[in-house]
Design a protein around this motif. Structure first.
Motif, short mmCIF file in Angstrom:
data_model
loop_
_atom_site.label_atom_id
_atom_site.label_comp_id
_atom_site.label_asym_id
_atom_site.label_seq_id
_atom_site.Cartn_x
_atom_site.Cartn_y
_atom_site.Cartn_z
N ASN A 68 0.83 -1.21 0.00
CA ASN A 68 0.00 0.00 0.00
C ASN A 68 0.86 1.26 0.00
OD1 ASN A 68 0.91 -0.21 2.65
ND2 ASN A 68 -1.02 0.45 3.56
N HIS A 69 2.17 1.10 -0.23
CA HIS A 69 3.02 2.25 -0.54
C HIS A 69 2.63 2.73 -1.94
CE1 HIS A 69 5.89 1.95 2.80
NE2 HIS A 69 5.78 0.63 2.67
N CYS A 70 2.63 4.02 -2.17
CA CYS A 70 2.27 4.51 -3.50
C CYS A 70 2.94 5.85 -3.79
CB CYS A 70 0.75 4.65 -3.64
SG CYS A 70 0.20 4.80 -5.36
N ILE A 71 3.39 6.01 -5.03
CA ILE A 71 4.03 7.25 -5.44
C ILE A 71 3.00 8.30 -5.84
CG2 ILE A 71 6.13 6.08 -6.19
CD1 ILE A 71 5.13 6.34 -9.07
N TYR A 72 1.72 7.88 -6.02
CA TYR A 72 0.66 8.80 -6.41
C TYR A 72 -0.08 9.33 -5.18
CZ TYR A 72 1.24 7.26 -11.27
OH TYR A 72 1.73 6.98 -12.51
N ASP A 73 -0.76 10.45 -5.37
CA ASP A 73 -1.47 11.08 -4.27
C ASP A 73 -2.94 11.32 -4.66
OD1 ASP A 73 -1.43 11.97 -1.64
OD2 ASP A 73 -1.15 14.07 -2.22
N CYS A 74 -3.60 10.26 -5.13
CA CYS A 74 -5.00 10.35 -5.56
C CYS A 74 -5.88 10.64 -4.34
CB CYS A 74 -5.43 9.05 -6.22
SG CYS A 74 -4.36 8.54 -7.60
N ALA A 75 -6.70 11.66 -4.41
CA ALA A 75 -7.45 12.15 -3.26
C ALA A 75 -8.36 11.08 -2.67
CB ALA A 75 -8.27 13.38 -3.67
N TYR A 76 -8.93 10.21 -3.50
CA TYR A 76 -9.95 9.26 -3.08
C TYR A 76 -9.37 7.96 -2.53
CZ TYR A 76 -8.62 8.13 -7.84
OH TYR A 76 -7.88 7.89 -8.97
N CYS A 77 -8.07 7.76 -2.59
CA CYS A 77 -7.45 6.47 -2.27
C CYS A 77 -6.86 6.47 -0.87
CB CYS A 77 -6.37 6.16 -3.31
SG CYS A 77 -5.59 4.54 -3.05
N THR A 78 -7.17 5.42 -0.09
CA THR A 78 -6.63 5.33 1.27
C THR A 78 -5.14 5.03 1.26
OG1 THR A 78 -7.22 2.97 1.37
CG2 THR A 78 -8.83 4.55 2.24
N SER A 79 -4.59 4.60 0.13
CA SER A 79 -3.15 4.34 0.03
C SER A 79 -2.38 5.54 -0.53
CB SER A 79 -2.89 3.12 -0.86
OG SER A 79 -3.45 1.95 -0.29
N ARG A 80 -3.05 6.68 -0.69
CA ARG A 80 -2.40 7.83 -1.30
C ARG A 80 -1.16 8.25 -0.49
NH1 ARG A 80 -6.79 12.72 -0.24
NH2 ARG A 80 -6.10 13.30 1.87
N LYS A 81 -0.23 8.83 -1.19
CA LYS A 81 1.09 9.16 -0.62
C LYS A 81 1.00 10.00 0.64
CE LYS A 81 3.47 11.99 -3.11
NZ LYS A 81 4.30 12.53 -4.23
N SER A 82 0.06 10.94 0.66
CA SER A 82 -0.01 11.89 1.78
C SER A 82 -0.84 11.39 2.96
CB SER A 82 -0.58 13.23 1.30
OG SER A 82 -1.91 13.05 0.81
N HIS A 83 -1.45 10.22 2.82
CA HIS A 83 -2.33 9.71 3.88
C HIS A 83 -1.49 9.07 4.99
CE1 HIS A 83 -5.73 6.85 5.29
NE2 HIS A 83 -5.81 8.00 5.92
N ASP A 84 -1.80 9.44 6.22
CA ASP A 84 -1.09 8.89 7.38
C ASP A 84 -1.72 7.55 7.75
OD1 ASP A 84 0.44 8.47 9.58
OD2 ASP A 84 -0.63 9.89 10.88
N THR A 85 -1.19 6.49 7.18
CA THR A 85 -1.72 5.14 7.40
C THR A 85 -0.56 4.16 7.54
OG1 THR A 85 -3.27 3.48 6.52
CG2 THR A 85 -1.85 4.59 4.93
N PRO A 86 -0.73 3.08 8.29
CA PRO A 86 0.34 2.08 8.37
C PRO A 86 0.65 1.51 7.00
CG PRO A 86 -1.32 1.71 10.07
CD PRO A 86 -1.88 2.75 9.15
N ARG A 87 1.93 1.39 6.70
CA ARG A 87 2.36 0.89 5.39
C ARG A 87 3.01 -0.48 5.53
NH1 ARG A 87 0.28 4.58 1.51
NH2 ARG A 87 0.28 6.63 2.53
N ALA A 88 2.86 -1.27 4.47
CA ALA A 88 3.47 -2.61 4.47
C ALA A 88 3.67 -3.03 3.03
CB ALA A 88 2.58 -3.61 5.20
N ALA A 89 4.49 -4.05 2.84
CA ALA A 89 4.73 -4.61 1.50
C ALA A 89 5.09 -6.08 1.64
CB ALA A 89 5.85 -3.85 0.79
N PHE A 90 4.50 -6.89 0.79
CA PHE A 90 4.86 -8.30 0.72
C PHE A 90 6.04 -8.48 -0.23
CE2 PHE A 90 0.22 -9.21 1.62
CZ PHE A 90 0.45 -9.81 2.85
N SER A 91 6.85 -9.48 0.02
CA SER A 91 7.81 -9.92 -0.99
C SER A 91 7.07 -10.86 -1.93
CB SER A 91 8.98 -10.64 -0.34
OG SER A 91 8.55 -11.89 0.21
#
Length: 422
Positions: A68-91
């Motif tokens: 849910n890391h993302c380089i975009y900052d789409c206003a409607y998306c909970t994964s947007r770059k500027s949103h303060d949310t816990p981040r994670a990534a699978f291998s």
């Protein structure tokens, strides 16, 4: 192969499964991949759904984001770059291991894998493809795989993805160009449509190749889909339905999904937090979509320019019939199948039964009810053997109000959830 830390993996799963729940475009597949050579899984007869198949079986997918890391900052998306949310990534290996473990325990019948975009479209898409490739080749997994294509990914990666996935999808996200420019200025409709064209062209190429070379590889056997968010911007239903119609004609999409915007993020460009989710509107769009795909309706018939929103009080087929009373009553003994399916309360299966049965009998409302028609609606629009006293209401000035008052089901769900299609 690296050792998997399952406690850490559980934490990632909690974050990335929750982040994936807003993508509804994994609901159905109609995949045809068969189990050959003793591998695991079989997508040929499951009709994979997120909830239920047409025959009532409940099936499930492992539905997660790669990150849910993302380089975009789409206003409607909970994964947007500027949103303060816990981040994670699978291998890649973690997703493969999760899929196989869940499948062996009979928790799932397939995988739906999407992702935020980290580093670049190609970097992200390459990892999605690698997951599918390992599942198919090393793990010999024949279950259903649905991959989300990543905006900006290369044509080569899209073509490789189609060799391993049963279905690909690219979300158009916001239905209008102006709405997307406002809410996701780093994206454009042209950028989002490009993968659809690539996939469509390769499907056609492979289909033609298989006519002469039976062993030619399959490419996205369950086709491609898209999803639109409704209610995040000021789009009309007319614009949404016209765009869906364009997708079906231009890109041969299997499905377009509609997702009522859930106001969770504080942003002046979006509806305020607490604004009701437009569930009834979402359902009406699905009903309108059904009319285009199975009932022969054109987008211009379902919603008209002088009234660009669907009627929330009744389904779009009933709304069309009320607006166009000049086409009724329909004589079910002589009318074409194409006209019979336009009668409110009569679906495609019932229409086919009518066309067969009328060869041997003069049909009545009783017969139609036995065939499965919703006679409480149909009776105002059909001519049958004998007198139909309900047809007298067709000429009423308040016909719409009268019909709606008479056709309210006593089983109406009072919750603001999903409604029935027809």
């Amino acid at each position: 192969m690296a050792t998997i830390n399952y406690e850490r993996l559980q934490g990632k799963l909690n974050i990335l499964a929750d982040a994936a729940k807003y993508d509804v475009s994994c609901s159905s597949s109609a995949g045809t991949r068969k189990n050959q050579g003793g591998g695991l899984g079989d997508a040929s007869a499951t009709g994979i759904c997120h909830s239920y198949t047409e025959d009532g079986r409940c099936v499930s997918l492992l539905k997660i984001l790669l990150t849910n890391h993302c380089i975009y900052d789409c206003a409607y998306c909970t994964s947007r770059k500027s949103h303060d949310t816990p981040r994670a990534a699978f291998s890649v290996e973690e997703v493969v291991d999760l899929t196989m473990q869940f499948y062996r325990r009979n928790y799932i019948e397939g995988l739906f894998l999407s992702s935020g975009i980290f580093k670049s479209g190609d970097y992200t898409m390459e990892r999605l493809v690698e997951v599918a490739k390992i599942l198919r080749t090393r793990e010999r997994f024949n279950g259903y795989i649905h991959l989300k294509t990543i905006p900006g990914a290369s044509k080569e990666l899209l073509l490789e993805a189609g060799l391993y996935a049963d279905r690909l999808s690219v979300n158009i996200e916001i239905p209008t160009k102006s709405g997307l420019a406002l809410l996701a200025p780093e994206k454009s409709h042209e950028q989002l449509k490009a993968p659809m064209q690539t996939v469509k062209e390769e499907i056609i190429t492979i289909r033609e190749s298989r006519k002469t070379h039976k062993k030619a590889p399959k490419f996205v056997p369950a086709g491609q889909t898209s999803q639109m968010i409704v209610g995040a911007s000021n789009e009309t239903d007319l614009q949404v339905i016209q765009l869906s119609s364009h997708f079906y004609k231009q890109y041969d999409l299997k499905r377009v999904y509609y997702s009522g915007y859930v106001p969770m993020l504080s942003d002046s460009r979006l509806p305020a937090i607490g604004t009701p989710v437009p569930m009834i509107r979402e359902n009406r769009l699905y009903q309108a979509d059904w009319l285009m795909r199975f009932y022969g309706f054109g987008a211009h018939e379902i919603v008209e320019p002088d009234s660009p929103f669907l009627d929330l009080d009744c389904d779009p087929k009933l709304a069309w019939a009320i607006r166009h009373r000049e086409h009724f009553p329909v004589n079910i003994q002589t009318a074409t199948y194409e006209m019979i399916v336009r009668i409110p309360g009569i679906g495609t299966k019932t229409a086919k039964k009518i066309v067969k049965a009328r060869k041997f009998n003069q049909l009545t409302l009783y017969h139609l009810k036995k065939m499965g028609a919703a006679v409480n609606r149909a009776k105002y629009f059909i001519a049958t053997t004998g007198k139909n006293e309900h047809l007298a209401h067709l000429t009423r000035d308040n016909f719409r109000q009268y019909v709606l008052a008479q056709t309210q089901t006593k089983f109406k769900d009072q919750r603001s959830g999903q409604l029935a299609l027809f």
